[in-house]
Design a protein around this motif. Structure first.
Motif, PDB file in Angstrom:
ATOM      1  N   GLN A 108     -22.831 -49.872 -70.659  1.00 25.78           N
ATOM      2  CA  GLN A 108     -21.786 -49.587 -69.672  1.00 25.78           C
ATOM      3  C   GLN A 108     -21.468 -50.821 -68.847  1.00 25.78           C
ATOM      4  OE1 GLN A 108     -22.212 -46.061 -67.028  1.00 25.78           O
ATOM      5  NE2 GLN A 108     -23.916 -45.511 -68.347  1.00 25.78           N
ATOM      6  N   ILE A 109     -22.523 -51.473 -68.362  1.00 21.84           N
ATOM      7  CA  ILE A 109     -22.323 -52.652 -67.497  1.00 21.84           C
ATOM      8  C   ILE A 109     -21.583 -53.739 -68.257  1.00 21.84           C
ATOM      9  CG2 ILE A 109     -23.519 -54.534 -66.306  1.00 21.84           C
ATOM     10  CD1 ILE A 109     -25.705 -52.439 -65.559  1.00 21.84           C
ATOM     11  N   LEU A 122     -17.942 -52.848 -68.573  1.00 17.63           N
ATOM     12  CA  LEU A 122     -17.210 -52.991 -67.308  1.00 17.63           C
ATOM     13  C   LEU A 122     -16.975 -54.459 -66.994  1.00 17.63           C
ATOM     14  CD1 LEU A 122     -18.615 -50.248 -64.915  1.00 17.63           C
ATOM     15  CD2 LEU A 122     -16.557 -50.231 -66.319  1.00 17.63           C
ATOM     16  N   GLN A 123     -17.942 -55.317 -67.341  1.00 12.92           N
ATOM     17  CA  GLN A 123     -17.765 -56.754 -67.087  1.00 12.92           C
ATOM     18  C   GLN A 123     -16.632 -57.320 -67.932  1.00 12.92           C
ATOM     19  OE1 GLN A 123     -21.839 -57.885 -67.708  1.00 12.92           O
ATOM     20  NE2 GLN A 123     -22.289 -57.972 -65.503  1.00 12.92           N
ATOM     21  N   ARG A 155      -7.693 -49.237 -70.354  1.00 13.22           N
ATOM     22  CA  ARG A 155      -8.581 -50.070 -69.552  1.00 13.22           C
ATOM     23  C   ARG A 155      -8.727 -49.499 -68.147  1.00 13.22           C
ATOM     24  NH1 ARG A 155      -9.948 -54.696 -71.017  1.00 13.22           N
ATOM     25  NH2 ARG A 155      -8.064 -55.343 -72.099  1.00 13.22           N
ATOM     26  N   LYS A 162     -10.763 -59.106 -68.120  1.00 14.83           N
ATOM     27  CA  LYS A 162      -9.379 -58.854 -68.526  1.00 14.83           C
ATOM     28  C   LYS A 162      -8.496 -58.542 -67.318  1.00 14.83           C
ATOM     29  CE  LYS A 162     -10.016 -58.998 -73.050  1.00 14.83           C
ATOM     30  NZ  LYS A 162      -9.225 -59.817 -73.973  1.00 14.83           N
ATOM     31  N   LEU A 163      -9.061 -57.842 -66.355  1.00 15.52           N
ATOM     32  CA  LEU A 163      -8.299 -57.493 -65.160  1.00 15.52           C
ATOM     33  C   LEU A 163      -7.994 -58.756 -64.348  1.00 15.52           C
ATOM     34  CD1 LEU A 163      -7.050 -55.148 -63.678  1.00 15.52           C
ATOM     35  CD2 LEU A 163      -9.240 -54.714 -62.574  1.00 15.52           C
ATOM     36  N   HIS A 179     -14.059 -55.592 -68.915  1.00 19.85           N
ATOM     37  CA  HIS A 179     -12.843 -55.085 -68.274  1.00 19.85           C
ATOM     38  C   HIS A 179     -12.504 -55.928 -67.040  1.00 19.85           C
ATOM     39  CE1 HIS A 179     -12.169 -51.714 -70.862  1.00 19.85           C
ATOM     40  NE2 HIS A 179     -13.305 -51.123 -70.576  1.00 19.85           N
ATOM     41  N   GLU A 180     -13.535 -56.343 -66.320  1.00 22.60           N
ATOM     42  CA  GLU A 180     -13.292 -57.152 -65.118  1.00 22.60           C
ATOM     43  C   GLU A 180     -12.611 -58.471 -65.504  1.00 22.60           C
ATOM     44  OE1 GLU A 180     -16.805 -58.312 -63.026  1.00 22.60           O
ATOM     45  OE2 GLU A 180     -15.665 -59.098 -61.312  1.00 22.60           O
ATOM     46  N   LEU A 228     -13.997 -52.000 -59.127  1.00 25.56           N
ATOM     47  CA  LEU A 228     -14.723 -52.291 -60.364  1.00 25.56           C
ATOM     48  C   LEU A 228     -15.967 -53.148 -60.075  1.00 25.56           C
ATOM     49  CD1 LEU A 228     -14.984 -52.254 -63.395  1.00 25.56           C
ATOM     50  CD2 LEU A 228     -13.110 -53.871 -63.575  1.00 25.56           C
TER      51      LEU A 228
END
Lengths: 125, 125
Positions: A95-96, A99-100, B53, A105-106, A102-103, B92
DNA sequence: TCTTGACGTAGAGTTTACTCTACATTGTAT
DNA sequence: ATACAATGTAGAGTAAACTCTACGTCAAGA
């Protein structure tokens, strides 16, 4: 030292209805006094804290129930429970990591937005 | 180059029902052909990827709807959308930090289990 | 004693995000 | 022409995890 459901609700931050629901689901079974009122122990506080951690890390109630059932059986199930936790730790790591990603890409998206906004502002002569 | 709902379902990995549901919620509004069939574009693929996402990072549909509404208004809402993304990036980061704390605690718990199991094994003379 | 507030049970209702059903149309392959 | 697969709409159903309602009991303070 024990707690009524109202007191326990306050110290754990879980609602009274939620505590009764958890009991219905066999996650936590408090003792009862002579007049059938629930009596939660100090140990129950630690147990609820752990349940909250499992929940916060995405374990569904169904699986927490399995863990709770093993726990209720005592020391004989220690290694089985540890196995569950080791598995869950892996899912937590996954999960972590996701999420990283995704961070990252965000961050890129936000940088792109910044450029777009600058471009549109400077395009007005 | 556009896609029927069946094709689009395959390339995005979202079910046909889910795509119709997303349209009902105004997340994505594909064009229609002469016989009222949905036609998704290449741009829609990128847009769905971004929706995924946002969802994967815990943004509820309600909020994605707000973002989608701004996006539909065009460039005039660029900075408003960026503001949303900056806020979401912070949430996030918070999520990741919390999960990392949970990971640490879970590590400790597992270590404790390991000791307990060893102790119980060696206690049998 | 009376009443108020916490507690008990059983079961209904809520929210989110789908997921599916029923039934009517349309496009395509034979 | 015809079968059949894909698509359309509207609305019902599902799953998870609560959350609340209704109604009855009980203990303690004014």
């Amino acid at each position: 030292m024990d707690y009524s459901i109202g007191e326990f609700s306050k110290v754990t931050g879980l609602g009274i209805h939620t505590l009764r629901y958890y009991e219905h689901e066999n996650l936590i079974i408090p003792l009862r006094n002579a007049s059938n009122r629930r009596r939660y122990s100090e140990k129950d506080i630690a147990w609820i804290a752990f349940i909250k951690r499992l929940k916060a890390t995405g374990m569904p109630i169904k699986e927490i129930k399995k863990y709770a059932a093993l726990r209720a059986e005592g020391d004989a199930t220690l290694s089985e429970r540890m196995e569950m936790l080791v598995q869950h730790r892996q899912s937590l790591k996954d999960q972590i990591r996701k999420l990283q990603e995704h961070e990252t890409k965000l961050d890129e998206k936000i940088a792109f937005y910044r450029h777009e906004i600058e471009r549109l502002c400077s395009d007005t002569p």
